[in-house]
Enzyme design. Structure first.
Site, PDB file in Angstrom:
ATOM      1  N   SER A 123       0.376  -1.170   0.083  1.00 17.28           N
ATOM      2  CA  SER A 123      -0.291   0.181  -0.201  1.00 17.28           C
ATOM      3  C   SER A 123       1.526   1.215   0.452  1.00 17.28           C
ATOM      4  O   SER A 123       1.762   1.364   0.773  1.00 17.28           O
ATOM      5  CB  SER A 123      -0.962   0.033   1.218  1.00 17.28           C
ATOM      6  OG  SER A 123      -1.439   1.786   1.311  1.00 17.28           O
TER       7      SER A 123
ATOM      8  N   HIS B 149      -1.498  -0.856  -4.264  1.00 13.02           N
ATOM      9  CA  HIS B 149      -2.100  -0.775  -3.794  1.00 13.02           C
ATOM     10  C   HIS B 149      -2.383   1.130  -3.272  1.00 13.02           C
ATOM     11  O   HIS B 149      -1.407   0.886  -2.330  1.00 13.02           O
ATOM     12  CB  HIS B 149      -2.975  -1.364  -1.926  1.00 13.02           C
ATOM     13  CG  HIS B 149      -3.967  -1.146  -1.949  1.00 13.02           C
ATOM     14  ND1 HIS B 149      -5.310  -1.701  -2.526  1.00 13.02           N
ATOM     15  CD2 HIS B 149      -4.749  -0.397  -0.826  1.00 13.02           C
ATOM     16  CE1 HIS B 149      -6.256  -1.281  -1.337  1.00 13.02           C
ATOM     17  NE2 HIS B 149      -5.942  -0.684  -1.017  1.00 13.02           N
TER      18      HIS B 149
ATOM     19  N   ASP C 103      -4.212   4.197  -1.578  1.00 11.32           N
ATOM     20  CA  ASP C 103      -5.486   4.833  -0.768  1.00 11.32           C
ATOM     21  C   ASP C 103      -6.189   5.755  -1.607  1.00 11.32           C
ATOM     22  O   ASP C 103      -5.472   6.906  -1.014  1.00 11.32           O
ATOM     23  CB  ASP C 103      -5.055   4.336   0.465  1.00 11.32           C
ATOM     24  CG  ASP C 103      -5.173   3.112   0.504  1.00 11.32           C
ATOM     25  OD1 ASP C 103      -6.262   2.144   0.005  1.00 11.32           O
ATOM     26  OD2 ASP C 103      -4.145   2.550   1.934  1.00 11.32           O
TER      27      ASP C 103
ATOM     28  N   MET D  14      -8.775   9.081   0.068  1.00 13.48           N
ATOM     29  CA  MET D  14      -9.256   8.997   0.776  1.00 13.48           C
ATOM     30  C   MET D  14      -9.903  10.823   0.453  1.00 13.48           C
ATOM     31  O   MET D  14      -8.470  11.836   0.464  1.00 13.48           O
ATOM     32  CB  MET D  14      -8.800   9.307   2.369  1.00 13.48           C
ATOM     33  CG  MET D  14      -7.702   7.864   2.178  1.00 13.48           C
ATOM     34  SD  MET D  14      -7.285   7.548   3.790  1.00 13.48           S
ATOM     35  CE  MET D  14      -6.689   6.108   4.188  1.00 13.48           C
TER      36      MET D  14
ATOM     37  N   HIS E 108      -8.488   1.808  -4.054  1.00 11.51           N
ATOM     38  CA  HIS E 108      -9.538   1.580  -3.242  1.00 11.51           C
ATOM     39  C   HIS E 108      -9.508   3.310  -2.986  1.00 11.51           C
ATOM     40  O   HIS E 108      -9.198   3.764  -2.478  1.00 11.51           O
ATOM     41  CB  HIS E 108      -8.235   1.276  -2.009  1.00 11.51           C
ATOM     42  CG  HIS E 108      -9.625   0.943  -1.430  1.00 11.51           C
ATOM     43  ND1 HIS E 108      -8.953   0.396   0.245  1.00 11.51           N
ATOM     44  CD2 HIS E 108     -10.626   1.286  -0.789  1.00 11.51           C
ATOM     45  CE1 HIS E 108      -9.396   0.227   1.406  1.00 11.51           C
ATOM     46  NE2 HIS E 108     -10.505   1.273   0.436  1.00 11.51           N
TER      47      HIS E 108
ATOM     48  N   MET F  87     -12.094   5.345  -1.015  1.00  9.64           N
ATOM     49  CA  MET F  87     -12.878   5.852   0.394  1.00  9.64           C
ATOM     50  C   MET F  87     -13.463   7.123   0.549  1.00  9.64           C
ATOM     51  O   MET F  87     -12.603   8.259   1.076  1.00  9.64           O
ATOM     52  CB  MET F  87     -11.548   5.608   1.225  1.00  9.64           C
ATOM     53  CG  MET F  87     -11.240   3.958   1.569  1.00  9.64           C
ATOM     54  SD  MET F  87      -9.803   3.671   2.809  1.00  9.64           S
ATOM     55  CE  MET F  87      -8.522   2.717   1.025  1.00  9.64           C
TER      56      MET F  87
ATOM     57  N   MET G 210     -12.628  -4.870   4.367  1.00  6.29           N
ATOM     58  CA  MET G 210     -11.249  -3.931   5.352  1.00  6.29           C
ATOM     59  C   MET G 210     -10.881  -5.293   6.815  1.00  6.29           C
ATOM     60  O   MET G 210     -12.479  -5.198   7.294  1.00  6.29           O
ATOM     61  CB  MET G 210     -12.499  -2.995   5.673  1.00  6.29           C
ATOM     62  CG  MET G 210     -11.933  -1.866   4.592  1.00  6.29           C
ATOM     63  SD  MET G 210     -10.575  -1.580   3.795  1.00  6.29           S
ATOM     64  CE  MET G 210      -9.477  -1.187   5.311  1.00  6.29           C
TER      65      MET G 210
ATOM     66  N   ASP H 152      -7.620  -5.837   3.281  1.00  4.02           N
ATOM     67  CA  ASP H 152      -6.911  -4.770   3.739  1.00  4.02           C
ATOM     68  C   ASP H 152      -7.195  -4.147   5.300  1.00  4.02           C
ATOM     69  O   ASP H 152      -7.971  -3.895   5.743  1.00  4.02           O
ATOM     70  CB  ASP H 152      -7.380  -4.103   2.324  1.00  4.02           C
ATOM     71  CG  ASP H 152      -6.799  -2.832   2.688  1.00  4.02           C
ATOM     72  OD1 ASP H 152      -5.969  -2.243   3.558  1.00  4.02           O
ATOM     73  OD2 ASP H 152      -7.540  -1.697   2.101  1.00  4.02           O
TER      74      ASP H 152
HETATM   75  C1  DX5 Z   1      -6.107   1.540   5.612  1.00  6.56           C
HETATM   76  C2  DX5 Z   1      -6.240   1.354   3.934  1.00  6.56           C
HETATM   77  C3  DX5 Z   1      -5.325   0.471   3.951  1.00  6.56           C
HETATM   78  C4  DX5 Z   1      -4.007   0.508   4.819  1.00  6.56           C
HETATM   79  C5  DX5 Z   1      -3.117  -0.325   5.038  1.00  6.56           C
HETATM   80  O1  DX5 Z   1      -7.550   2.393   5.475  1.00  6.56           O
HETATM   81  O2  DX5 Z   1      -7.349   0.758   3.384  1.00  6.56           O
HETATM   82  O3  DX5 Z   1      -4.949  -0.063   2.786  1.00  6.56           O
HETATM   83  O4  DX5 Z   1      -3.067   1.258   3.597  1.00  6.56           O
HETATM   84  O5  DX5 Z   1      -2.592  -0.597   5.810  1.00  6.56           O
HETATM   85  P1  DX5 Z   1      -1.657  -1.198   6.418  1.00  6.56           P
HETATM   86  O6  DX5 Z   1      -0.848  -2.458   5.850  1.00  6.56           O
HETATM   87  O7  DX5 Z   1      -0.542  -1.325   7.124  1.00  6.56           O
HETATM   88  O8  DX5 Z   1      -2.592  -1.824   7.233  1.00  6.56           O
HETATM   89 ZN    ZN Z   2      -6.874   0.196   1.302  1.00  8.70          ZN
END
Ligand code: DX5
Ligand code: ZN
Length: 228
Positions: free
Chosen positions: A15, A40, A42, A44, A73, A75, A144, A182
């Protein structure tokens, strides 16, 4: 002649959230050479989750810096507003939250039309049943295993039962969708997730905080007892 049956393969998706942005090119080169399958990413919005991260520009930059498929991903609320621009920026997989998408079925179709794999994701409090009626439309289902918004959180153990139920649901729907997990995936948790039925693993801190990210990717994969 027998049809070629692809060997099911464990995917490791480091990620980006945990990467050192001061040396992004170098970090992406290390994970690519180290055998990562996907990156990956993220996204947000500070509304769906209590944190802000990146948008189109960073996705375009990653696309230039790596040949790894980008597993994006989302969010965000109203994810349908962004799928076209993220597909154009270089996403290979676009995953939207069921909690943020009352018209999930329509949006999954749009994501496919854009040439991306269509994924749906659920938060820890959302029952697997919420995706049963779109299971056949999914290229990927993401569970998740932490409440989304931050990297480095602790894996929620109840996620294991959820992964098993999701695997059974996909099989009932005769779906070949990937089953991704994840949040808090580390050497301590990956094997149980794989045994429960997951095949695709996001790992942020586990990979990027490791002294040797390539060795960590190998170690995580080995714990899934992958057939070569
Ligand atoms: C959390 C993200 C994850 C995050 C995972 O909201 O969706 O993808 O980056 O990080 P680790 O593997 O450190 O928990
Ligand atoms: Zn994620």
């Amino acid at each position: 002649m027998n049809p070629v049956v692809p060997t099911p393969r464990v995917k490791i998706a480091p990620s980006l959230l945990a990467a050192d942005f001061g040396r992004l090119a170098e970090q992406l080169a290390v994970i690519e050479a180290g055998g990562a399958d996907w990156l990956h990413v993220d996204v947000m919005d500070g509304v769906f989750v209590p944190n802000l991260s990146f948008g189109v520009k960073v996705i375009e930059t990653c696309k230039r810096l790596t040949t790894l498929p980008l597993d994006v991903h989302l969010m965000v609320v109203e994810p349908e507003k962004y799928v076209d621009s993220f597909a154009k920026a270089g996403a290979s997989v676009l995953t939207i939250h069921v909690e943020a998408a009352p018209h999930l079925h329509r949006h999954l179709a749009r994501i496919r039309e854009l040439g991306c794999m269509a994924g749906a994701v659920m938060n820890p409090a959302t029952p697997v049943e919420a995706l049963r009626d779109v299971a056949a439309e999914l290229d990927l289902l993401l569970i998740m295993s932490v409440n989304p918004g931050f990297g480095g959180q602790k894996f929620i153990p109840a996620s294991l039962g959820k992964i098993s139920r999701a695997r059974a649901m996909l099989s009932d729907a005769r779906s070949n969708a990937l089953l991704e997990v994840d949040g808090g995936v580390t050497r301590d948790t990956i094997q149980a997730c794989w045994r429960a039925g997951a095949d695709t693993f996001v790992a942020g801190n586990a990979v990027f905080m490791a002294a040797d990210p390539a060795a960590e990717i190998r170690a995580l994969r080995a714990l899934c007892a992958e057939q070569a």
